[in-house]
Design an enzyme around this catalytic site. Sequence first.
Site, PDB file in Angstrom:
ATOM      1  N   LYS A 178     -19.192 -23.885  -4.496  1.00  9.99           N
ATOM      2  CA  LYS A 178     -17.923 -23.298  -4.066  1.00  9.99           C
ATOM      3  C   LYS A 178     -18.073 -21.772  -4.003  1.00  9.99           C
ATOM      4  O   LYS A 178     -17.901 -21.076  -4.998  1.00  9.99           O
ATOM      5  CB  LYS A 178     -16.781 -23.651  -5.028  1.00  9.99           C
ATOM      6  CG  LYS A 178     -15.429 -23.218  -4.454  1.00  9.99           C
ATOM      7  CD  LYS A 178     -14.438 -22.712  -5.491  1.00  9.99           C
ATOM      8  CE  LYS A 178     -14.713 -21.380  -6.062  1.00  9.99           C
ATOM      9  NZ  LYS A 178     -14.576 -20.230  -5.156  1.00  9.99           N
ATOM     10  N   GLY A 230     -19.439 -15.226 -12.960  1.00 13.56           N
ATOM     11  CA  GLY A 230     -18.216 -14.508 -12.605  1.00 13.56           C
ATOM     12  C   GLY A 230     -17.673 -13.772 -13.805  1.00 13.56           C
ATOM     13  O   GLY A 230     -18.411 -13.435 -14.730  1.00 13.56           O
ATOM     14  N   SER A 231     -16.372 -13.558 -13.793  1.00 12.56           N
ATOM     15  CA  SER A 231     -15.753 -12.742 -14.839  1.00 12.56           C
ATOM     16  C   SER A 231     -15.680 -13.505 -16.155  1.00 12.56           C
ATOM     17  O   SER A 231     -15.627 -14.745 -16.177  1.00 12.56           O
ATOM     18  CB  SER A 231     -14.357 -12.333 -14.395  1.00 12.56           C
ATOM     19  OG  SER A 231     -13.571 -13.486 -14.194  1.00 12.56           O
ATOM     20  N   THR A 232     -15.635 -12.759 -17.236  1.00  5.89           N
ATOM     21  CA  THR A 232     -15.518 -13.366 -18.561  1.00  5.89           C
ATOM     22  C   THR A 232     -14.185 -14.114 -18.677  1.00  5.89           C
ATOM     23  O   THR A 232     -14.127 -15.190 -19.283  1.00  5.89           O
ATOM     24  CB  THR A 232     -15.689 -12.279 -19.638  1.00  5.89           C
ATOM     25  OG1 THR A 232     -17.040 -11.808 -19.559  1.00  5.89           O
ATOM     26  CG2 THR A 232     -15.422 -12.803 -21.038  1.00  5.89           C
ATOM     27  N   ALA A 234     -12.461 -15.742 -16.353  1.00 14.51           N
ATOM     28  CA  ALA A 234     -12.564 -17.058 -15.711  1.00 14.51           C
ATOM     29  C   ALA A 234     -13.531 -17.952 -16.483  1.00 14.51           C
ATOM     30  O   ALA A 234     -13.291 -19.159 -16.631  1.00 14.51           O
ATOM     31  CB  ALA A 234     -13.021 -16.902 -14.257  1.00 14.51           C
ATOM     32  N   GLY A 235     -14.609 -17.356 -17.008  1.00 10.69           N
ATOM     33  CA  GLY A 235     -15.599 -18.117 -17.774  1.00 10.69           C
ATOM     34  C   GLY A 235     -14.989 -18.797 -18.991  1.00 10.69           C
ATOM     35  O   GLY A 235     -15.313 -19.948 -19.303  1.00 10.69           O
ATOM     36  N   GLU A 252     -22.599 -17.228 -16.695  1.00 12.71           N
ATOM     37  CA  GLU A 252     -23.148 -15.878 -16.551  1.00 12.71           C
ATOM     38  C   GLU A 252     -21.964 -14.964 -16.291  1.00 12.71           C
ATOM     39  O   GLU A 252     -21.368 -15.007 -15.209  1.00 12.71           O
ATOM     40  CB  GLU A 252     -24.121 -15.826 -15.357  1.00 12.71           C
ATOM     41  CG  GLU A 252     -25.343 -16.706 -15.503  1.00 12.71           C
ATOM     42  CD  GLU A 252     -26.341 -16.161 -16.512  1.00 12.71           C
ATOM     43  OE1 GLU A 252     -26.270 -14.964 -16.858  1.00 12.71           O
ATOM     44  OE2 GLU A 252     -27.183 -16.949 -16.975  1.00 12.71           O
ATOM     45  N   CYS A 286     -23.164  -6.942 -12.454  1.00  6.66           N
ATOM     46  CA  CYS A 286     -22.891  -7.324 -13.848  1.00  6.66           C
ATOM     47  C   CYS A 286     -23.796  -6.597 -14.820  1.00  6.66           C
ATOM     48  O   CYS A 286     -23.415  -6.320 -15.939  1.00  6.66           O
ATOM     49  CB  CYS A 286     -23.037  -8.833 -14.001  1.00  6.66           C
ATOM     50  SG  CYS A 286     -24.638  -9.436 -13.442  1.00  6.66           S
ATOM     51  N   GLU A 386     -15.137  -3.706 -18.258  1.00  3.87           N
ATOM     52  CA  GLU A 386     -15.981  -3.711 -17.062  1.00  3.87           C
ATOM     53  C   GLU A 386     -15.160  -3.206 -15.877  1.00  3.87           C
ATOM     54  O   GLU A 386     -14.158  -3.820 -15.508  1.00  3.87           O
ATOM     55  CB  GLU A 386     -16.467  -5.138 -16.808  1.00  3.87           C
ATOM     56  CG  GLU A 386     -17.489  -5.228 -15.713  1.00  3.87           C
ATOM     57  CD  GLU A 386     -17.959  -6.662 -15.479  1.00  3.87           C
ATOM     58  OE1 GLU A 386     -17.110  -7.562 -15.398  1.00  3.87           O
ATOM     59  OE2 GLU A 386     -19.179  -6.868 -15.367  1.00  3.87           O
TER      60      GLU A 386
HETATM   61  P1  NAD Z   1     -14.251 -14.127 -10.707  1.00  4.65           P
HETATM   62  O1  NAD Z   1     -14.392 -14.686 -12.070  1.00  4.65           O
HETATM   63  O2  NAD Z   1     -12.916 -13.656 -10.298  1.00  4.65           O
HETATM   64  O3  NAD Z   1     -14.690 -15.219  -9.629  1.00  4.65           O
HETATM   65  C1  NAD Z   1     -15.992 -15.779  -9.619  1.00  4.65           C
HETATM   66  C2  NAD Z   1     -15.947 -17.107  -8.900  1.00  4.65           C
HETATM   67  O4  NAD Z   1     -15.192 -18.036  -9.681  1.00  4.65           O
HETATM   68  C3  NAD Z   1     -15.250 -17.094  -7.551  1.00  4.65           C
HETATM   69  O5  NAD Z   1     -15.905 -18.030  -6.714  1.00  4.65           O
HETATM   70  C4  NAD Z   1     -13.839 -17.548  -7.885  1.00  4.65           C
HETATM   71  O6  NAD Z   1     -13.191 -18.121  -6.767  1.00  4.65           O
HETATM   72  C5  NAD Z   1     -14.096 -18.569  -8.956  1.00  4.65           C
HETATM   73  N1  NAD Z   1     -13.063 -18.778  -9.973  1.00  4.65           N
HETATM   74  C6  NAD Z   1     -12.265 -17.843 -10.552  1.00  4.65           C
HETATM   75  N2  NAD Z   1     -11.497 -18.429 -11.496  1.00  4.65           N
HETATM   76  C7  NAD Z   1     -11.846 -19.741 -11.540  1.00  4.65           C
HETATM   77  C8  NAD Z   1     -11.440 -20.859 -12.332  1.00  4.65           C
HETATM   78  N3  NAD Z   1     -10.504 -20.756 -13.298  1.00  4.65           N
HETATM   79  N4  NAD Z   1     -12.035 -22.052 -12.102  1.00  4.65           N
HETATM   80  C9  NAD Z   1     -12.984 -22.193 -11.166  1.00  4.65           C
HETATM   81  N5  NAD Z   1     -13.396 -21.172 -10.374  1.00  4.65           N
HETATM   82  C10 NAD Z   1     -12.848 -19.958 -10.566  1.00  4.65           C
HETATM   83  O7  NAD Z   1     -15.344 -12.976 -10.596  1.00  4.65           O
HETATM   84  P2  NAD Z   1     -15.650 -12.033  -9.333  1.00  4.65           P
HETATM   85  O8  NAD Z   1     -14.639 -10.954  -9.277  1.00  4.65           O
HETATM   86  O9  NAD Z   1     -15.880 -12.843  -8.105  1.00  4.65           O
HETATM   87  O10 NAD Z   1     -17.082 -11.451  -9.760  1.00  4.65           O
HETATM   88  C11 NAD Z   1     -17.236 -10.365 -10.565  1.00  4.65           C
HETATM   89  C12 NAD Z   1     -17.573 -10.783 -11.978  1.00  4.65           C
HETATM   90  O11 NAD Z   1     -18.779 -11.557 -11.976  1.00  4.65           O
HETATM   91  C13 NAD Z   1     -17.864  -9.619 -12.880  1.00  4.65           C
HETATM   92  O12 NAD Z   1     -17.237  -9.818 -14.125  1.00  4.65           O
HETATM   93  C14 NAD Z   1     -19.378  -9.653 -13.033  1.00  4.65           C
HETATM   94  O13 NAD Z   1     -19.854  -9.050 -14.201  1.00  4.65           O
HETATM   95  C15 NAD Z   1     -19.657 -11.094 -12.995  1.00  4.65           C
HETATM   96  N6  NAD Z   1     -21.055 -11.358 -12.636  1.00  4.65           N
HETATM   97  C16 NAD Z   1     -21.906 -11.802 -13.597  1.00  4.65           C
HETATM   98  C17 NAD Z   1     -23.238 -12.030 -13.294  1.00  4.65           C
HETATM   99  C18 NAD Z   1     -24.187 -12.537 -14.338  1.00  4.65           C
HETATM  100  O14 NAD Z   1     -25.245 -13.035 -13.964  1.00  4.65           O
HETATM  101  N7  NAD Z   1     -23.887 -12.452 -15.613  1.00  4.65           N
HETATM  102  C19 NAD Z   1     -23.707 -11.814 -12.005  1.00  4.65           C
HETATM  103  C20 NAD Z   1     -22.815 -11.356 -11.039  1.00  4.65           C
HETATM  104  C21 NAD Z   1     -21.482 -11.150 -11.367  1.00  4.65           C
END
Ligand code: NAD
Length: 480
Positions: A178, A230-232, A234-235, A252, A286, A386
Amino acid sequence: MTLDRTAFFIDGDWAAPASGDTIQVVSPHTEQVVATVPEGTTADMDAAVAAARRAFDSGPWPRMSPEERIDVVQNFSNLYAGKLGEMAELISTEMGAPLSFSNLAQAPAPWMQIEAFLGIARSFPWEETRTGVLGTDVVVRREPVGVVAAIPPWNVPQFTIMSKLVPALLSGCTIVVKPAPETPLDPYLMAEILSEAGVPDGVVNIVTAGREVGAHLVAHPGVDKVAFTGSTAAGRKIAAVCGEQLKRVSLELGGKSAAIVLDDADLAATMEGLKFASLMNSGQACVAQTRILASRAKYAEVVDALAETVSAMAVGDPLDPATEIGPMVAQRQQERVEKYIALGQEEGARVVVGGNGMPDGLTSGWYVRPTVFADVDNRMRIAQEEIFGPVLSVIPFDDVDDAVRIANDSEYGLAGTVWTGDVESGLDVARRVRTGTYGVNTYTMDFAAPFGGFKSSGIGREFGPEGLAHYTELKSIYQP
Ligand code: NAD
């Protein structure tokens, strides 16, 4: 040539979307629509999971030998290698990464990941025989974990898809990807390459959608493992759902990494290194080293050198090969970074370069001025949160112990660097900072070694044999 798309890649074919909802891809530089693609709904996601489930439960892929799968993934790699320029340009167009970065990290690095995983898979212990404590043989197998849901962010879309897709494929999993709504175009090119490579129907399925549909995928009973970057924030939500359902999950997440500049560092080389380590992808990384730790003795010198370096960086059109810093991915992100710049000033930090407002010579696009803050205390929000943009905070330290303490005083633990004339003392610092990766006089990622986060930066690791192992379940078979 239009970049518009009208279907999803499901079950090895182009499937009509369940609804007429669309996503407009807007250039962060021109603010013009560059493409329209369908937006996935829960019905599209259900179709994708059903296809992946069928391909896993009764298709050929999980039943093929590792060597047979390696051959198909090698085809994919060879074909991908021919598309690097196209892929890099596509990603710069959709999310605004400077082409100089895309030509390094957005396309070649994902391809290098494929090659690295292929090498690892060739010697991976898929099935081994051990002599058990009873003196009889025990067969230990690494079997595919099942249907994988891969959810990448927009900042390094192919990079974060490939770290999930390739180990999933090599292990015999099937997958639903996705992509983030900001970067829906690159996965179409990837799907075409996968098709041509001979990946069987249903093994890879791709539906671009927003958060709610992403959450639907995470909770879907047909999914066995979630791989998220993605973001902490959402994680945490995703981990909670997976915990409840006892689904395998790897995360991640975010970072707030510290670069420790020791007094014996070669300052010119350090600044050259920090241009990449701190400001790659316009600061939307990140692993970006956004806290620069300098000793009180050398503080003014480091601030001046950083100010000079950052103010000389070329800001502008991401497709111009000379550009070093491009726009933010979206207006929302531009506003977020500007809020943090204002907040830093309210907190009492001093702007030495940048500040709010458009960079010189630019009147449109989602740009921010690359900004360096001095006189930053590590307790300030600009040092703890961040920002995800080109905003750096220079923080003073008393001695090496104090530098390590400040580096560790963070909810995150993703990456870090130390800059020094003495590699041994650099390695000593590296051992004391609690992060998943660390660089001495460099920041780079090596796909032979595990990558991931301590603390709130994630759970699990990508890359290396450890990153492949996350896509397998262990099975022990006893014999009389
Ligand atoms: P985000 O968490 O907003 O979204 C990431 C992805 O998750 C998107 O595809 C989004 O549609 C999806 N998503 C969001 N909430 C969700 C949920 N509850 N359930 C399922 N899917 C969901 O993050 P972003 O703004 O797209 O990316 C930036 C973030 O990603 C930063 O915090 C960055 O540090 C992190 N990041 C981490 C790494 C790593 O390897 N550690 C690498 C790149 C980016």
